[in-house]
Write a protein that holds these residues in place. Structure first.
Motif, PDB file in Angstrom:
ATOM      1  N   THR A   1       1.285 -12.269   1.671  1.00  0.00           N
ATOM      2  CA  THR A   1       1.020 -12.015   3.091  1.00  0.00           C
ATOM      3  C   THR A   1       0.904 -13.306   3.904  1.00  0.00           C
ATOM      4  OG1 THR A   1      -0.017  -9.895   2.583  1.00  0.00           O
ATOM      5  CG2 THR A   1      -0.534 -10.870   4.725  1.00  0.00           C
TER       6      THR A   1
ATOM      7  N   GLU B   1      -0.758  -9.113  -2.350  1.00  0.00           N
ATOM      8  CA  GLU B   1      -1.156  -9.234  -0.938  1.00  0.00           C
ATOM      9  C   GLU B   1      -1.686 -10.628  -0.638  1.00  0.00           C
ATOM     10  OE1 GLU B   1      -2.160  -8.134   2.978  1.00  0.00           O
ATOM     11  OE2 GLU B   1      -1.280  -6.762   1.538  1.00  0.00           O
TER      12      GLU B   1
ATOM     13  N   GLU C   1       4.256  -1.394   2.674  1.00  0.00           N
ATOM     14  CA  GLU C   1       3.147  -1.487   3.619  1.00  0.00           C
ATOM     15  C   GLU C   1       3.440  -2.458   4.761  1.00  0.00           C
ATOM     16  OE1 GLU C   1      -0.360  -2.471   1.479  1.00  0.00           O
ATOM     17  OE2 GLU C   1      -0.303  -0.666   0.236  1.00  0.00           O
ATOM     18  N   HIS C   2       4.251  -3.476   4.482  1.00  0.00           N
ATOM     19  CA  HIS C   2       4.532  -4.496   5.489  1.00  0.00           C
ATOM     20  C   HIS C   2       5.946  -4.387   6.068  1.00  0.00           C
ATOM     21  CE1 HIS C   2       0.823  -6.812   4.962  1.00  0.00           C
ATOM     22  NE2 HIS C   2       0.916  -6.531   3.676  1.00  0.00           N
TER      23      HIS C   2
ATOM     24  N   LYS D   1       4.948  -1.731  -3.508  1.00  0.00           N
ATOM     25  CA  LYS D   1       3.868  -1.196  -2.669  1.00  0.00           C
ATOM     26  C   LYS D   1       3.599  -2.123  -1.483  1.00  0.00           C
ATOM     27  CE  LYS D   1       1.452   1.166  -6.451  1.00  0.00           C
ATOM     28  NZ  LYS D   1       0.239   1.192  -7.298  1.00  0.00           N
ATOM     29  N   TRP D   2       3.515  -3.423  -1.774  1.00  0.00           N
ATOM     30  CA  TRP D   2       3.239  -4.398  -0.716  1.00  0.00           C
ATOM     31  C   TRP D   2       4.370  -4.425   0.297  1.00  0.00           C
ATOM     32  CZ3 TRP D   2       6.011  -8.845   0.552  1.00  0.00           C
ATOM     33  CH2 TRP D   2       5.412  -9.685   1.487  1.00  0.00           C
TER      34      TRP D   2
ATOM     35  N   ARG E   1      -1.645  -4.779  -6.422  1.00  0.00           N
ATOM     36  CA  ARG E   1      -1.202  -5.038  -5.058  1.00  0.00           C
ATOM     37  C   ARG E   1      -2.082  -6.074  -4.382  1.00  0.00           C
ATOM     38  NH1 ARG E   1      -2.071  -4.601  -0.039  1.00  0.00           N
ATOM     39  NH2 ARG E   1      -4.190  -4.004  -0.548  1.00  0.00           N
TER      40      ARG E   1
END
Length: 552
Positions: free
Chosen positions: A216, A212, A276-277, A272-273, A208
């Protein structure tokens, strides 16, 4: 069985097939003689104090090779297993073992064989493990994504039933800009993500954290924040971000399956990323730009397009060959303007229409066939060919012949480059924007048809007919991958069902352009009107039945 003696590396190095070692003299020195012509190979067995019993050196005209021989199992008996080359042959890339290394391997193999274990099985497992580890190191996200792009290129079926590879320059696709849209999207993602932290990271170890660090900054850029990184597109919309995430995740899943990694959906570093976002993800933005034939401004734009078409179709434009630097209208402009008019009338996608060839135009049945090598779905489709569009295409045929009498080409909308279809007709839209102040894109014209076609009542009846056809499973061929004769017939029926709606809209466009609209005689059966008359005059039913049973 061959001669047995204590081998030395010096002896191995100077051995020659032409001089066969046949014995050892009392002083332990080898005795040679010329190899008979009928002999194809001979052996030397390792012996003596330093030798390894069971190790054999096989000599042929082209190579020297190490073997071991030993009893393995009752079923196999005594077997011989090849270890490696003892000397490198010409242009050979095989592994070469010295005498010392060969003795070491022989000891290990002979112990295995004493236990009934075939050293070949052990070697295969070791090679498989080594290859797997090498594959894990090789398969970075960048490599995995490239292989994903190639894997997803579609094999599609043309009108003649012949499979066509999209995007690799085969038959239909003659320009790198004209690959299927999905392939184009994946290639863009590859260009955008090259240089990101994840790109050189092996899929096996991708976490991740690399995702990220790579994605991101692009998420921040989509929110209008600064993200000073060297990768990614200059501007990031929600659609672009969705595209990047979806294709990267797809490439990762294909790679982990190839590596036989045991993972679940929750193990995906992209998943997963993304979770989270989720709260930071940009919201959907409704795209409502379209050609509005009810708007005075857009009607002006439409008339300007028609005026440009008339100018571009002037016979003088095709009278002589013009240079690239010529300031006047060039022959290919007529091709581009006609292309835009057909987008408006059919609602087709840009690539579908750009790559259209004349066999796809059925003037007899009044149909336009969209082949699977150009449609986004990869399947055959059809739109009805209405009178205005028919006029445009027949004029297109005439102009193509006038433009290039020796070879008018196979494409309906040819480019200035002979043998190619138009690829970038944006100049027409730019010129129209300068004339009218209205900025539209090619896809806006497709969106216009979806909004304007038919009345509510028309659409309800049309939907009923199309759903009935879908319920009969006529919408796909066997397995959904090939168009069957039944499907083709169903597509023709669908086009006929849609034809009145296309005709209504075409008539509205003709009226806007000041062109005559041919009124179709009211000879079609109007069910609603007939039912109304029957309710008003019950005797009418008896008259109809009598006429049907007693035809003149």
């Amino acid at each position: 069985m061959g001669v047995q003696l204590e081998l030395t590396q010096e002896l191995v190095d100077r051995l020659s097939f032409k001089k066969r070692l046949i014995d050892v003299d009392p002083n332990g020195k080898p005795v040679y003689q010329s190899t008979p012509k009928n002999v194809t190979d001979w052996d030397i067995r390792d012996g003596g104090k330093k030798g390894e019993p069971g190790l054999i050196l096989r000599v042929t005209p082209t190579s020297l090779s190490w073997y071991v021989r030993r009893f393995l199992t009752k079923k196999t008996g005594s077997v011989r297993r090849s270890i490696a080359r003892a000397r490198k042959a010409d242009d050979s890339t095989d592994e070469v073992l010295s005498l010392a290394d060969a003795r070491k391997v022989a000891r290990e193999w002979l112990v295995l064989m004493e236990k009934g274990i075939d050293p070949y099985d052990v070697r295969k497992k070791h090679q498989a493990t080594t290859q797997h580890l090498a594959e894990e190191r090789r398969l970075t996200m960048g490599v995995a994504f490239g292989e994903f792009v190639e894997f997803k290129r579609k094999f599609k079926i043309g009108l003649d039933g012949v499979p066509i590879v999209v995007g690799i320059g085969k038959r239909r696709v003659v320009d790198a800009k004209l690959r299927d849209p999905s392939t184009e999207d994946r290639l863009k993602v590859a260009r955008w993500m090259e240089g990101s932290p994840m790109w050189s990271t092996p899929v096996k170890t991708l976490s991740r954290d690399e995702v990220e660090a790579s994605l991101t900054p692009l998420l921040r850029r989509s929110a209008g924040l600064r993200a000073p990184v060297r990768w990614g597109p200059k501007s990031v919309s929600k659609g672009t971000l969705d595209k990047i995430y979806r294709h990267l995740d797809g490439a990762w899943w294909r790679a982990v399956k190839a590596l036989e990694m045991k993972v679940t959906r929750d193990d995906s570093p992209f998943q997963k990323w993304r979770i989270e976002h989720d709260s930071d993800w940009p919201a959907d933005r409704r795209v409502d730009t379209a050609l509005d034939t009810k708007s005075d401004a857009h009607r002006t734009w439409l008339r300007a397009l028609y005026d440009m078409q008339q100018e571009a179709h002037d016979p003088a434009v095709f009278a002589k060959r013009v240079s690239v630097s010529h300031k006047g209208i060039k022959p290919h402009v007529a091709s581009m303007v006609d292309w835009y008019f057909c987008l408006i009338l059919w609602g087709t996608r840009a690539t579908e229409t750009q790559l259209m060839e004349w066999p796809q135009v059925d003037f007899e049945k009044h149909l336009i066939w969209l082949t699977g090598d150009t449609t986004k779905s990869g399947e055959l489709d059809v739109v009805p060919l209405t009178p205005f569009a028919t006029t445009i295409l027949k004029e297109r045929q005439r102009i193509n012949m006038l433009w290039r009498p020796d070879d008018p080409g196979k494409y309906v909308f040819p480019s200035r480059e002979h043998g190619r279809p138009i690829s970038s007709p944006r100049g027409v839209l730019t010129a129209l924007e300068e004339r009218t102040g209205i900025k539209l894109k090619a896809h806006d014209l497709r969106r216009s048809l979806a909004r304007e076609i038919g009345t509510d009542k028309d659409m309800v009846e049309t939907a009923r007919l199309l759903v009935a056809g879908a319920a009969l499973h006529h919408g796909a061929g066997k397995g959904g991958s090939r168009v069957t004769a039944v499907t083709r017939r169903y597509l023709e029926d669908k086009a006929e069902t849609l034809r009145p709606l296309f005709q209504q809209r075409e008539n509205r466009i003709r009226e806007i352009l000041g062109l005559a609209v041919e009124k179709k005689p009211d000879t079609d059966l109007n069910v609603d009107a007939l039912l109304k008359r029957l309710r008003e005059d019950p005797s009418l039913l008896q008259q109809i039945m009598a006429a049907a049973l007693n035809p003149r």
